[in-house]
Scaffold this motif. Structure first.
Motif, mmCIF file in Angstrom:
data_model
loop_
_atom_site.group_PDB
_atom_site.id
_atom_site.type_symbol
_atom_site.label_atom_id
_atom_site.label_comp_id
_atom_site.label_asym_id
_atom_site.label_seq_id
_atom_site.Cartn_x
_atom_site.Cartn_y
_atom_site.Cartn_z
ATOM 1 N N PHE A 132 58.608 72.685 21.383
ATOM 2 C CA PHE A 132 58.801 73.032 19.968
ATOM 3 C C PHE A 132 59.388 71.866 19.176
ATOM 4 C CE2 PHE A 132 61.853 75.037 16.839
ATOM 5 C CZ PHE A 132 60.895 75.460 15.930
ATOM 6 N N ARG A 133 58.706 71.507 18.087
ATOM 7 C CA ARG A 133 59.131 70.445 17.168
ATOM 8 C C ARG A 133 59.164 69.045 17.789
ATOM 9 N NH1 ARG A 133 62.478 71.316 12.108
ATOM 10 N NH2 ARG A 133 61.900 73.382 11.359
ATOM 11 N N GLN A 134 58.554 68.879 18.958
ATOM 12 C CA GLN A 134 58.484 67.555 19.564
ATOM 13 C C GLN A 134 57.248 66.822 19.039
ATOM 14 O OE1 GLN A 134 61.078 66.591 21.501
ATOM 15 N NE2 GLN A 134 61.911 68.642 21.129
ATOM 16 N N LEU A 135 57.247 65.510 19.109
ATOM 17 C CA LEU A 135 56.129 64.701 18.633
ATOM 18 C C LEU A 135 54.858 65.063 19.392
ATOM 19 C CD1 LEU A 135 55.224 62.378 16.761
ATOM 20 C CD2 LEU A 135 55.738 60.805 18.648
ATOM 21 N N GLY A 136 53.800 65.406 18.650
ATOM 22 C CA GLY A 136 52.515 65.708 19.256
ATOM 23 C C GLY A 136 52.336 67.134 19.726
ATOM 24 N N THR A 137 53.349 67.961 19.579
ATOM 25 C CA THR A 137 53.252 69.339 20.046
ATOM 26 C C THR A 137 52.317 70.172 19.181
ATOM 27 O OG1 THR A 137 54.522 71.343 20.571
ATOM 28 C CG2 THR A 137 55.203 70.102 18.640
ATOM 29 N N ARG A 138 51.797 71.241 19.783
ATOM 30 C CA ARG A 138 51.035 72.227 19.015
ATOM 31 C C ARG A 138 51.980 73.190 18.290
ATOM 32 N NH1 ARG A 138 46.409 74.709 22.907
ATOM 33 N NH2 ARG A 138 48.213 75.216 24.230
ATOM 34 N N LEU A 139 53.245 73.171 18.688
ATOM 35 C CA LEU A 139 54.227 74.100 18.133
ATOM 36 C C LEU A 139 55.086 73.390 17.093
ATOM 37 C CD1 LEU A 139 55.303 75.936 21.417
ATOM 38 C CD2 LEU A 139 53.257 76.255 20.011
ATOM 39 N N GLN A 140 54.488 73.177 15.936
ATOM 40 C CA GLN A 140 55.178 72.494 14.850
ATOM 41 C C GLN A 140 56.304 73.358 14.281
ATOM 42 O OE1 GLN A 140 54.238 69.220 13.479
ATOM 43 N NE2 GLN A 140 53.325 69.209 15.515
ATOM 44 N N GLY A 141 57.160 72.753 13.475
ATOM 45 C CA GLY A 141 58.270 73.493 12.877
ATOM 46 C C GLY A 141 57.798 74.660 12.036
ATOM 47 N N HIS A 142 56.656 74.479 11.369
ATOM 48 C CA HIS A 142 55.987 75.570 10.662
ATOM 49 C C HIS A 142 54.606 75.743 11.286
ATOM 50 C CE1 HIS A 142 59.078 74.287 7.776
ATOM 51 N NE2 HIS A 142 59.024 75.515 7.300
ATOM 52 N N MET B 132 64.583 77.138 22.310
ATOM 53 C CA MET B 132 63.666 76.254 21.582
ATOM 54 C C MET B 132 64.413 75.425 20.536
ATOM 55 S SD MET B 132 60.658 79.084 21.147
ATOM 56 C CE MET B 132 59.640 78.163 19.992
ATOM 57 N N VAL B 133 65.249 76.089 19.750
ATOM 58 C CA VAL B 133 65.962 75.390 18.671
ATOM 59 C C VAL B 133 67.024 74.454 19.251
ATOM 60 C CG1 VAL B 133 67.433 75.694 16.641
ATOM 61 C CG2 VAL B 133 65.482 77.223 17.008
ATOM 62 N N TYR B 134 67.701 74.896 20.306
ATOM 63 C CA TYR B 134 68.702 74.042 20.956
ATOM 64 C C TYR B 134 68.054 72.785 21.532
ATOM 65 C CZ TYR B 134 71.953 72.347 24.500
ATOM 66 O OH TYR B 134 72.757 71.548 25.278
ATOM 67 N N THR B 135 66.911 72.964 22.205
ATOM 68 C CA THR B 135 66.225 71.834 22.830
ATOM 69 C C THR B 135 65.693 70.861 21.783
ATOM 70 O OG1 THR B 135 65.571 73.242 24.699
ATOM 71 C CG2 THR B 135 64.348 71.187 24.400
ATOM 72 N N ALA B 136 65.154 71.393 20.691
ATOM 73 C CA ALA B 136 64.593 70.550 19.630
ATOM 74 C C ALA B 136 65.672 69.924 18.755
ATOM 75 C CB ALA B 136 63.656 71.375 18.761
ATOM 76 N N LYS B 137 66.877 70.496 18.803
ATOM 77 C CA LYS B 137 67.975 70.061 17.933
ATOM 78 C C LYS B 137 67.685 70.344 16.457
ATOM 79 C CE LYS B 137 70.234 68.398 21.456
ATOM 80 N NZ LYS B 137 70.676 69.473 22.339
ATOM 81 N N SER B 138 66.744 71.232 16.192
ATOM 82 C CA SER B 138 66.461 71.652 14.823
ATOM 83 C C SER B 138 65.624 72.928 14.867
ATOM 84 C CB SER B 138 65.706 70.556 14.044
ATOM 85 O OG SER B 138 64.406 70.381 14.570
#
Length: 275
Positions: free
Chosen positions: A98-108, A24-30
């Motif tokens: 994860f952490r993508q624009l419009g996702t339900r899986l926000q950074g927090h 998830m973190v690798y794909t989001a780059k954060s």
């Protein structure tokens, strides 16, 4: 007490969660790997073996009596989302958003995500929210517990200690705080920045029952939570953990608090987890 088969089941779920965290973190780059890894066994055991979890849409009485969870250290959302996906709150494939624009899986965590009770992220506030939820449940005579996961770094916030005073005063015996004591925060060692030791003695002085455990020992985690559920006062479980647990070059390294791995680092980490 968990049997050998149950322990092996949790071990496999933890391994899956660690791989999901990395991906998830690798794909989001954060994102935040270190604290997600140190919390892995804690959340996996809690949600799979100790909490009354109910997917929304169940019968109202069953849904109302579910246990509540507050992720006070909201930045470790990757492990939270991974566990929720395992329980069927949303498809596992969605983890890659994860952490993508419009996702339900926000950074927090936000209320957009199924299974999330409260939006969190501002450190030091989760225990106060959990106190409020616990008080409400007692007033409504609902047979449910409230669990809250805190990071040790956020215990340097004054708001946390106000909540530590409030819970015994209100006799919140339905409140269980789990502290991820990995001894590192974004700036380095907790003991260099604002010392917390002797943490169990401090919590006991605030009239909490305190249980200290190895936060990566599945049996100890389960026994501590089940013990806490029977207590007649608020309980704090101090879980001694390793930041970045599971990947050798990330363990006990504050640099991995909120850093995304490179392609080479990701592949190296996944190779370690795959054995």
């Amino acid at each position: 007490m968990l049997n050998e088969s149950e322990i092996k089941e949790i071990e496999q779920l933890c391994l899956e969660n660690r791989k999901n965290i990395l991906t998830m973190v690798y794909t989001a780059k954060s994102g935040h790997i270190g604290g997600s890894m140190s919390s892995c066994e804690l959340l996996t055991v809690l949600f799979h073996k100790c909490m009354k979890t109910v997917v929304k849409g169940a019968l109202s009485d069953e849904y109302d009596s579910r246990d509540r969870f507050v992720l006070s250290k909201g930045h470790v959302s990757p492990v939270y989302y991974s566990v929720l996906a395992q329980l069927g709150y949303f498809p596992k494939e969605e983890l890659l958003t994860f952490r993508q624009l419009g996702t339900r899986l926000q950074g927090h965590p936000s209320l957009w995500c199924p299974g999330v009770e409260v939006a969190t992220g501002s450190l030091g506030q989760g225990l106060s929210m959990a106190c409020g939820i616990a008080m409400s449940l007692k007033l409504d005579k609902k047979p449910a517990n409230v669990f809250v996961l805190l990071g040790d770094g956020e215990l340097q916030e004054g708001n946390v200690w106000e909540a530590f005073m409030q819970a015994p005063h209100r006799n919140l015996d339905n409140l269980i705080a789990i502290i991820d004591r990995n001894r590192l925060q974004i700036d380095g060692s907790t003991e260099d920045i604002m010392p917390l030791d002797n943490l169990p003695e401090k919590l006991a002085a605030f009239n909490w029952k305190v249980i200290e455990i190895d936060g990566h020992n599945i049996s100890e985690i389960y026994d501590a939570i089940e013990n806490a559920k029977q207590a007649s006062c608020p309980v704090a479980i101090v879980a001694n953990t390793i930041k970045g647990k599971g990947v050798s070059f990330m363990e006990n390294n504050a640099g991995w608090h909120g850093k995304a791995p490179s392609k080479e680092e990701y592949e190296k980490a996944m190779a370690e987890l795959n054995g």
